[in-house]
Design an enzyme around this catalytic site. Structure first.
Site, PDB file in Angstrom:
ATOM      1  N   PHE A 146       0.807  -1.140  -0.237  1.00  0.00           N
ATOM      2  CA  PHE A 146       0.009  -0.018  -0.048  1.00  0.00           C
ATOM      3  C   PHE A 146       1.028   1.381   0.034  1.00  0.00           C
ATOM      4  CE2 PHE A 146      -2.323   3.471   1.684  1.00  0.00           C
ATOM      5  CZ  PHE A 146      -3.570   3.609   0.847  1.00  0.00           C
ATOM      6  N   ASP A 231       9.500   2.766   1.447  1.00  0.00           N
ATOM      7  CA  ASP A 231       8.490   3.691   2.142  1.00  0.00           C
ATOM      8  C   ASP A 231       8.016   3.548   3.510  1.00  0.00           C
ATOM      9  OD1 ASP A 231       5.818   4.768   2.351  1.00  0.00           O
ATOM     10  OD2 ASP A 231       4.983   3.565   0.645  1.00  0.00           O
ATOM     11  N   LYS A 260       3.326  11.585   6.509  1.00  0.00           N
ATOM     12  CA  LYS A 260       2.378  11.360   7.832  1.00  0.00           C
ATOM     13  C   LYS A 260       3.058  12.069   8.965  1.00  0.00           C
ATOM     14  CE  LYS A 260      -0.129   7.350   6.257  1.00  0.00           C
ATOM     15  NZ  LYS A 260      -1.286   8.225   5.764  1.00  0.00           N
TER      16      LYS A 260
END
Length: 405
Positions: A146, A231, A260
């Site tokens: 994801f 990531d 984030k």
């Protein structure tokens, strides 16, 4: 919708249902305030937040030091675009480069933008440095990944909810099983520019690869002159007890993709971080963002990096994560079929006999605990790193109760 909601809450939720596109299926709660690890809804009920906005709130709601940086910058300058220099971007970039041990920072806004930027950088490097034939570069990715929801990214997802009906998809990606280093090695050929993986798969349910996987990926990418893109958008910046999840195996990738928590839970901020021989392939005009590197985000990001540099939050995540794992392990066989824990990040697999992940999340909501389900039977636990052991204990007690309800 629960009949326990008052008319104000019903009106707010109904307004969302009528006017907001249905790209999420949120729990039936309307949050109006937050402080630390606690949030309060419009009815005045408090909840312990064990989601942290998918790790964007690693430092909790309204951390005073981060708010202070934002307030100070709001009064001075918020946006210039990159048409000009601003007095915050260089400070932020230097601090983040130092924290990561890299040379250059390319600031963006969202995590998906960071991944898209990383893909462009890897392809440009493949053509301009490695010498791959034009338009032939490929990037190896993992099953269960994801990395965001842009059309490029969902094209190499194997999640039908994310992928179906959004094609045609961009070519140039090769998917292999996650956690299988030999599969990556077998997939590398003369067209391979990069390997893009999550050190821990968050959306997949906190899937932790076998010990040695990241080291093997690092070794084979180095041997084959292939970039290693990590990531770390959910797993990085203190969440797993180390600054980066790759640190758990003593591995340094060629490129960090960050986001984030970098924005301190206040605004979107992401970055691609790499050495000059990689990120230096991008030339003026080839990539950009109006808001990327804006002074407000840079001031907030600088404060976040300064907080991480102390090591305090990494130490908290390590110690409290061990405590969380000990408490969750007691539930295995009692409504829980398995757990996976890395720092203050846990995937908890719910026994279908006691309910789905969504049903457990709704039961916890009724008892003042916020979590979110994923992939049917799993709930994720990712509290702000400022949580206390007593609050973890209370949350696990609520989980124990709803599993037996």
């Amino acid at each position: 919708m629960s009949t326990s909601l008052d008319t104000g809450t019903v009106r707010i939720i109904s307004g969302e249902e009528e006017h907001v596109a249905s790209n999420y299926s949120p729990l039936p709660v309307v949050i109006s305030r937050g402080e630390g690890v606690w949030v309060t809804d419009v009815e005045g009920k408090r909840y312990l937040d064990l989601l942290s906005a998918y790790s964007a709130l690693n430092f909790g709601h309204g951390h005073p030091a981060i708010l202070a940086a934002a307030h100070e910058q709001l009064d001075r300058l918020t946006l210039t675009s990159r048409a000009y220099h601003n007095d915050q971007l260089g400070l932020f970039a230097a601090a983040l480069a130092d924290l990561s041990g890299k040379d250059l920072v390319l600031p963006m806004n969202t995590g998906a933008e960071a991944v898209e930027t990383g893909i462009k950088v890897a392809r440009a490097w493949g053509y301009r440095v490695k010498g791959i034939a034009p338009d032939a570069a490929t990037i190896i990715v993992a099953d269960g990944n994801f990395h965001g929801r842009t059309t490029t990214i969902v094209g190499f997802s194997d999640d039908p909810t994310a992928r179906d009906d959004f094609g045609p998809y961009a070519p140039g990606f090769v998917r292999v099983p996650y956690g299988d280093a030999s599969a990556i090695e077998a997939a590398i050929d003369e067209h391979t520019a990069a390997v893009l993986i999550e050190p821990i798969q968050g959306e997949g349910g906190v899937i932790i690869p076998p010990e040695g996987y990241l080291r093997a990926v690092r070794e084979m990418t180095t041997k084959n002159n292939v970039l290693f893109l990590a990531d770390e958008i959910q797993s990085g910046l203190g969440r797993v007890g180390t600054t980066f999840a790759c640190d758990r195996e003593g591995v340094v990738p060629d490129v960090y993709l960050l986001g984030k928590a970098l924005g301190g839970g206040i605004l979107p901020l992401s970055a691609v971080v790499a050495d000059r021989d990689v990120l230096g392939v991008i030339r003026p005009g080839e990539h950009g963002s109006t808001f990327g590197g804006n002074p407000l985000a840079s001031a907030v990001g600088l404060r976040v990096v300064e907080m991480l540099a102390s090591g305090e939050f990494q130490e908290r995540a390590t110690a409290l994560g061990a405590h969380l794992e000990e408490k969750l392990r007691e539930l295995v066989g009692n409504g829980v079929t398995g757990i996976r824990v890395a720092g203050l990040w846990a995937g908890v697999d719910i026994d279908p006999a006691v309910g789905t992940g969504r049903e457990i999340a709704e039961r916890l909501l009724a008892r003042g605990v916020l979590v979110k389900d994923t992939h049917g039977q799993t709930i994720r636990i990712a509290p702000p790193l400022v949580i206390r052991a007593t609050e973890i204990d209370w949350a696990v007690e609520q989980l124990k109760h709803v599993l037996g309800a």
